[in-house]
Design a protein around this motif. Structure first.
Motif, PDB file in Angstrom:
ATOM      1  N   PHE A 143      32.612  59.794  49.077  1.00  0.00           N
ATOM      2  CA  PHE A 143      33.934  59.243  49.385  1.00  0.00           C
ATOM      3  C   PHE A 143      34.263  59.466  50.851  1.00  0.00           C
ATOM      4  N   THR A 144      35.062  58.553  51.375  1.00  0.00           N
ATOM      5  CA  THR A 144      35.467  58.600  52.781  1.00  0.00           C
ATOM      6  C   THR A 144      36.978  58.634  52.873  1.00  0.00           C
ATOM      7  N   LEU A 145      37.476  59.586  53.663  1.00  0.00           N
ATOM      8  CA  LEU A 145      38.907  59.725  53.919  1.00  0.00           C
ATOM      9  C   LEU A 145      39.229  59.034  55.237  1.00  0.00           C
ATOM     10  N   PHE A 146      40.133  58.077  55.206  1.00  0.00           N
ATOM     11  CA  PHE A 146      40.530  57.370  56.419  1.00  0.00           C
ATOM     12  C   PHE A 146      41.793  57.998  56.990  1.00  0.00           C
ATOM     13  N   ASP A 147      42.000  57.806  58.291  1.00  0.00           N
ATOM     14  CA  ASP A 147      43.100  58.492  58.965  1.00  0.00           C
ATOM     15  C   ASP A 147      44.473  57.922  58.625  1.00  0.00           C
ATOM     16  N   SER A 198      45.470  57.930  55.508  1.00  0.00           N
ATOM     17  CA  SER A 198      45.685  58.574  54.201  1.00  0.00           C
ATOM     18  C   SER A 198      45.209  57.731  53.027  1.00  0.00           C
ATOM     19  N   THR A 199      44.285  56.806  53.258  1.00  0.00           N
ATOM     20  CA  THR A 199      43.647  56.071  52.173  1.00  0.00           C
ATOM     21  C   THR A 199      42.196  56.527  52.057  1.00  0.00           C
ATOM     22  N   PHE A 200      41.575  56.215  50.922  1.00  0.00           N
ATOM     23  CA  PHE A 200      40.172  56.585  50.724  1.00  0.00           C
ATOM     24  C   PHE A 200      39.454  55.506  49.925  1.00  0.00           C
ATOM     25  N   ARG A 201      38.132  55.545  50.002  1.00  0.00           N
ATOM     26  CA  ARG A 201      37.263  54.774  49.102  1.00  0.00           C
ATOM     27  C   ARG A 201      36.219  55.722  48.548  1.00  0.00           C
ATOM     28  N   ILE A 202      35.837  55.481  47.307  1.00  0.00           N
ATOM     29  CA  ILE A 202      34.861  56.351  46.667  1.00  0.00           C
ATOM     30  C   ILE A 202      33.837  55.516  45.912  1.00  0.00           C
ATOM     31  N   ARG A 203      32.587  55.975  45.967  1.00  0.00           N
ATOM     32  CA  ARG A 203      31.510  55.359  45.174  1.00  0.00           C
ATOM     33  C   ARG A 203      30.910  56.451  44.303  1.00  0.00           C
ATOM     34  N   GLN A 204      30.807  56.171  43.013  1.00  0.00           N
ATOM     35  CA  GLN A 204      30.202  57.108  42.076  1.00  0.00           C
ATOM     36  C   GLN A 204      28.993  56.420  41.445  1.00  0.00           C
ATOM     37  N   ARG A 205      27.816  56.949  41.758  1.00  0.00           N
ATOM     38  CA  ARG A 205      26.565  56.367  41.265  1.00  0.00           C
ATOM     39  C   ARG A 205      26.015  57.290  40.167  1.00  0.00           C
ATOM     40  N   THR A 244      39.564  52.855  45.028  1.00  0.00           N
ATOM     41  CA  THR A 244      40.333  53.050  46.253  1.00  0.00           C
ATOM     42  C   THR A 244      41.614  53.791  45.896  1.00  0.00           C
ATOM     43  N   GLY A 245      42.312  54.282  46.889  1.00  0.00           N
ATOM     44  CA  GLY A 245      43.563  54.961  46.637  1.00  0.00           C
ATOM     45  C   GLY A 245      44.051  55.705  47.860  1.00  0.00           C
TER      46      GLY A 245
END
Length: 377
Positions: free
Chosen positions: A82-86, A88-95, A110-111
């Motif tokens: 997952f990546t935290l953007f400045d 305050s949003t994020f994206r995550i990949r779960q494999r 996302t969230g």
């Protein structure tokens, strides 16, 4: 008896030394007293009212990526990135590798994220936020859904990656679709961020549907799509490349896609959209629906023409339906076509996701099949 000469000399040397020490001690006492007096009056020596970590604002993360190989109950391993953007949003990949039946399953979400008292919270589509504890600037430890330590000998840690992974997708997105003056935009529900839309394969029917469903020119209509995030050379920001348009959900907005997620089981799910079917969902007077009963893993519902019944298999995010039986009532042509498409989509179902009051069903390649709305439960 008179003191020896050496003693009288020692006493004479000691007295000045003793007086000097006493004077220094007196000066120190006076200075210290004044310092405490005026320092105390100015409030300079008050203890802090809050803990140091609460008093200091948390430094914002700037496009930081975390990765870990997390233990998995129904697969060999879950590779989480997952990546935290400045902003305050994020994206995550779960494999999920080595899932039951072989192969792997990949999900995106996302969230928004926040830091609280040394913990990191990721608030996405799941009912509970993902929570982590900061071990060091380069290491996180995953916590349980209540924010407590996971008591296990297995490794639940994640490491900070040296380079940013923007996790472009492709992924399923739900948001508000609008179009005005030739510009189409999409405001994603979970993050609230707005993006220009670009279609991989231009589809005039999308604009035609939008024109029929919008309440006024330029107004927004809830839509679901599958796409990728790309850099927009013109603005320097991101845009969404639409690879597959799932459909519109008229009369609803992002509030239907937020809040506590409804449970998959024991909830009355009414069909909202069906991939590849453009006809009337109420061809027989009412929309198809499903009800999955947890007590015996049975499913019942209405297919658009006839009632249906059968069984289902559920394991984590995997979902499949066994042989479905329907009644044999004759229906108008439109209702029969709806029933055929509905049952065919159920037979292809391999996974699911609930976002607020919206249930999404996907095939084995994680492509969207149908969307439902929770009516009760």
């Amino acid at each position: 008896m008179p003191l020896p000469v050496a003693w009288r000399r020692g006493a004479a040397n000691f007295l000045p030394y003793q007086m000097d020490c006493a004077m220094k001690l007196s000066v120190f006492t006076v200075v210290a007293g004044l310092f405490l007096l005026f320092g105390g009056c100015s409030g300079g020596f008050r203890l802090p009212d809050t803990a140091p970590e609460e008093e200091r604002p948390q430094k914002p993360e700037a496009n930081v990526t975390w990765y870990g190989e997390i233990p998995c109950a129904d697969c060999r391993v879950q590779k989480m990135t997952f990546t935290l953007f400045d902003d305050s949003t994020f994206r995550i990949r779960q494999r999920y590798e080595g899932v039951s039946g072989g192969g792997e399953r990949v999900t995106y979400d996302t969230g928004r994220w926040e830091r609280k008292k040394g913990k990191l919270l990721l608030m996405g589509s799941a009912r509970f936020p993902l929570q982590f504890r900061y071990v060091s600037p380069s290491k996180l430890m995953m916590l349980d859904q209540m924010g407590n330590e996971i008591v296990s000998k297995l490794d639940y840690s994640l490491e900070r990656r040296p380079a940013t992974d923007f996790l472009a997708g492709p992924m399923e997105l739900t948001g508000m679709f609008s179009s005005a003056n030739g510009v189409t935009r999409f405001r994603e529900c979970r993050t609230g961020k707005s993006y220009p839309l670009v279609f991989e394969r231009p589809d005039p029917s999308v604009r035609e549907q939008y024109a029929r469903l919008r309440s006024s020119p330029g107004s927004s209509v809830l839509a679901v799509l599958r796409g990728r995030f790309l850099m927009d050379a013109g603005s320097g920001g991101e845009q969404v490349l639409v690879q597959e348009f799932g459909g519109f959900l008229p009369g609803r907005d992002c509030s239907d896609n937020s809040g506590d997620a409804r449970p998959l089981e024991n909830t009355f799910w009414r069909l909202l959209s069906l991939k590849g079917y453009d006809g009337d969902l109420r061809a027989a007077g009412r929309q198809p629906y499903l009800l999955l009963k947890s007590s015996d893993r049975s499913v019942r519902g209405f297919s658009g023409c006839n009632t249906l019944a059968g069984a289902y298999q559920l394991q984590s995010t995997s979902l499949s339906f066994g042989r479905l039986a329907t009644s044999r009532m004759a229906c108008p042509g439109g209702a029969m076509a709806l029933e055929s498409a509905f049952v065919r989509a159920l037979e292809k179902t391999a996974s699911w996701r609930v976002r607020g009051r919206i249930l999404e069903l996907y095939d084995s390649r994680s492509k969207p099949l149908m969307n439902f709305e929770a009516v009760s439960g």
